[in-house]
Scaffold this motif. Structure first.
Motif, PDB file in Angstrom:
ATOM      1  N   UNK A  74      44.514  44.679  -0.521  1.00 29.89           N
ATOM      2  CA  UNK A  74      45.761  45.139  -1.123  1.00 29.89           C
ATOM      3  C   UNK A  74      45.509  46.126  -2.265  1.00 29.89           C
ATOM      4  N   UNK A  75      44.649  45.758  -3.218  1.00 29.20           N
ATOM      5  CA  UNK A  75      44.441  46.607  -4.393  1.00 29.20           C
ATOM      6  C   UNK A  75      43.885  47.968  -3.995  1.00 29.20           C
ATOM      7  N   UNK A  76      42.944  47.978  -3.063  1.00 28.30           N
ATOM      8  CA  UNK A  76      42.368  49.240  -2.602  1.00 28.30           C
ATOM      9  C   UNK A  76      43.435  50.118  -1.945  1.00 28.30           C
ATOM     10  N   UNK A  77      44.238  49.526  -1.065  1.00 30.36           N
ATOM     11  CA  UNK A  77      45.291  50.293  -0.401  1.00 30.36           C
ATOM     12  C   UNK A  77      46.361  50.745  -1.392  1.00 30.36           C
ATOM     13  N   UNK A  78      46.648  49.898  -2.394  1.00 29.56           N
ATOM     14  CA  UNK A  78      47.643  50.262  -3.395  1.00 29.56           C
ATOM     15  C   UNK A  78      47.213  51.500  -4.157  1.00 29.56           C
ATOM     16  N   UNK A 103      49.184  55.055  -4.235  1.00 31.72           N
ATOM     17  CA  UNK A 103      49.681  55.629  -5.492  1.00 31.72           C
ATOM     18  C   UNK A 103      49.147  57.038  -5.705  1.00 31.72           C
ATOM     19  N   UNK A 104      47.861  57.258  -5.410  1.00 30.95           N
ATOM     20  CA  UNK A 104      47.296  58.612  -5.521  1.00 30.95           C
ATOM     21  C   UNK A 104      47.981  59.562  -4.547  1.00 30.95           C
ATOM     22  N   UNK A 105      48.286  59.053  -3.356  1.00 32.11           N
ATOM     23  CA  UNK A 105      48.915  59.887  -2.335  1.00 32.11           C
ATOM     24  C   UNK A 105      50.310  60.336  -2.764  1.00 32.11           C
ATOM     25  N   UNK A 106      51.147  59.390  -3.235  1.00 30.48           N
ATOM     26  CA  UNK A 106      52.506  59.784  -3.613  1.00 30.48           C
ATOM     27  C   UNK A 106      52.488  60.660  -4.867  1.00 30.48           C
ATOM     28  N   UNK A 107      51.490  60.465  -5.738  1.00 31.31           N
ATOM     29  CA  UNK A 107      51.386  61.318  -6.934  1.00 31.31           C
ATOM     30  C   UNK A 107      50.961  62.728  -6.545  1.00 31.31           C
ATOM     31  N   UNK A 108      50.016  62.855  -5.630  1.00 33.51           N
ATOM     32  CA  UNK A 108      49.538  64.176  -5.208  1.00 33.51           C
ATOM     33  C   UNK A 108      50.616  64.953  -4.461  1.00 33.51           C
TER      34      UNK A 108
END
Length: 432
Positions: free
Chosen positions: A411-415, A419-424
């Motif tokens: 979970x933490x890794x995918x989270x 988060x990086x994806x939606x920020x980028x």
């Protein structure tokens, strides 16, 4: 034109309009707030940033931690608010809502975990210079963000059968899925170099306590009165312990107990200990009850009132008692699409998979007996218990536990990846 650019251009136009008002108007109007960042179709305001900075500084001060330099802290907090805004916008687009009832329950839970009533929680916030309404809104935001994450991350996590079997076969898997015990203890201390008289006196006291426990004395009360353990005021509560974490002879003694039983006094380097087994879980054998049940469901609708649904269920109950076949009436009248064609048969089922109202009536109905009509959130039911059995579900339970552990691990890794994806992918313009 891209909607993200439109919002940015609108804010620039507003700023330009303010400049064109002239020096006198500018001097007369003092802005109360300003935009700190544009985030897709939302903005982060300077007031939001300052409020969050104040909260962060207060939290750091309470923990005795040294805050980073102002510019670094501001950058970190602003970035947190930007990512929060993106997740809240996803919640809005997805139609995710937090009801007032859910919010009130969450606020009450936070207050309870801090040993306060809601009113005491409100007063504590005010004492810290924080608004209760703002705190409620922040809790609502966090609930929305958690719900968005659960939905979006869950669909990204896949556990293959091979991963599952590899984990079950590993040393780590065997350790984490081993039997667990929830324990409580009473410790009668012995000083280092205790005399034989001191040892004898402590052993006699331990034997007396053990005898009281065997006769039904309350363990928690005796722990609070006599134990020198740091958890004495919690009734000796130790929480859950893995079997592999217990040193000899505790491991073998605890395994031999049934929940609710206590060990005989045990001499240790720190004193004399009595343990109570509160609960046990895991291990190689998991036996659960399954019930063979069938039912007829009558639902209220636009053309059938609640009272009419109840009356129909009662008539069907009387017809079954009068000798008509349950399965034939279920096929004709039941509105449960999953069981109606099978004569209402739900087959062998785990009671925990059912709503509480259905589970309770089923538990109160003897095998071979018919229940009176009763109501659940789905409508009115009549059920018949056809049989009960104990089933060894060890393999199934172990696989479910292993899958849950693997999902939590991923979970933490995918989270962080999400988060990086939606920020980028977002349009963000810092206005500070």
């Amino acid at each position: 034109m891209n909607v993200k650019i439109k919002l940015s251009d609108t804010l620039r136009a507003l700023s330009l309009g303010a400049l064109l008002l002239g020096q006198q108007a500018f001097a007369a109007v003092q802005p109360l707030d300003r935009v700190a960042a544009i985030v897709d179709n939302d903005v982060v305001m300077q007031s939001q940033l300052e409020n969050r900075l104040r909260e962060v500084r207060q939290t750091m001060a309470k923990r005795g931690a040294e805050a980073p330099p102002q510019d670094i802290l501001t950058q970190q907090v602003l970035e947190r608010l930007i990512v929060e805004s993106l997740q809240l916008q996803i919640a809005e687009r997805s139609g995710i809502r937090i009801t007032d009832e859910e919010l009130n329950h969450a606020v009450a839970g936070i207050a309870e975990r801090n040993g306060m009533s809601v009113e005491q929680f409100r007063a504590a916030l005010q004492q810290d210079g924080l608004s209760f309404s703002e705190a409620r809104e922040q809790i609502r935001r966090e609930l929305l963000i958690n719900r968005v994450r659960q939905r979006r991350i869950a669909e990204r996590i896949q556990i293959t059968d091979q991963e599952l079997q590899n984990f079950l076969a590993s040393d780590l898997g065997r350790l984490q899925l081993s039997e667990e015990f929830r324990l409580a203890n009473i410790l009668l201390p012995l000083p280092e170099g205790a005399s034989s008289a001191e040892i004898e006196q402590t052993l006699r006291k331990a034997a007396d306590l053990y005898e009281q426990l065997r006769k039904g004395a309350d363990f928690a009360s005796l722990a609070m009165s006599h134990s020198a353990s740091e958890n004495a005021l919690e009734g000796g509560e130790m929480g859950w312990r893995k079997a592999a974490q217990l040193p000899p002879p505790f491991d073998s003694m605890i395994r031999a107990l049934a929940p609710g039983e206590v060990t005989e006094p045990i001499r240790t380097p720190g004193g004399v200990v009595i343990l109570k087994l509160q609960e046990k879980r895991g291990g190689n054998t998991q036996v659960s009850e399954q019930v063979h049940v069938r039912h007829i469901l009558i639902k209220p609708s636009e053309i059938r009132s609640e009272a009419e649904a109840q009356r129909l269920a009662e008539r069907l109950y009387e017809r079954i008692r009068g000798g008509e076949a349950f399965d034939e009436l279920a096929k004709k009248f039941s509105e449960d699409p999953g069981s109606a064609l099978n004569g209402g048969d739900l087959n062998w089922i785990d009671p925990n998979a059912l709503v509480p109202e259905f589970r309770q009536v089923m538990a109160d109905t003897a095998s071979g007996q018919l229940s009176r009509p009763f109501k659940t959130p789905y409508g009115w039911h009549v059920l018949e218990v056809l049989g009960r059995r104990a089933t060894d579900t060890s393999a199934q339970m172990r696989e479910q536990q292993a899958a849950s552990m693997l999902r939590n691990r991923k979970y933490e890794e995918e989270l962080q990846t999400w988060l990086r994806q939606i920020r980028d992918e977002a349009y963000v313009e810092i206005k500070l």
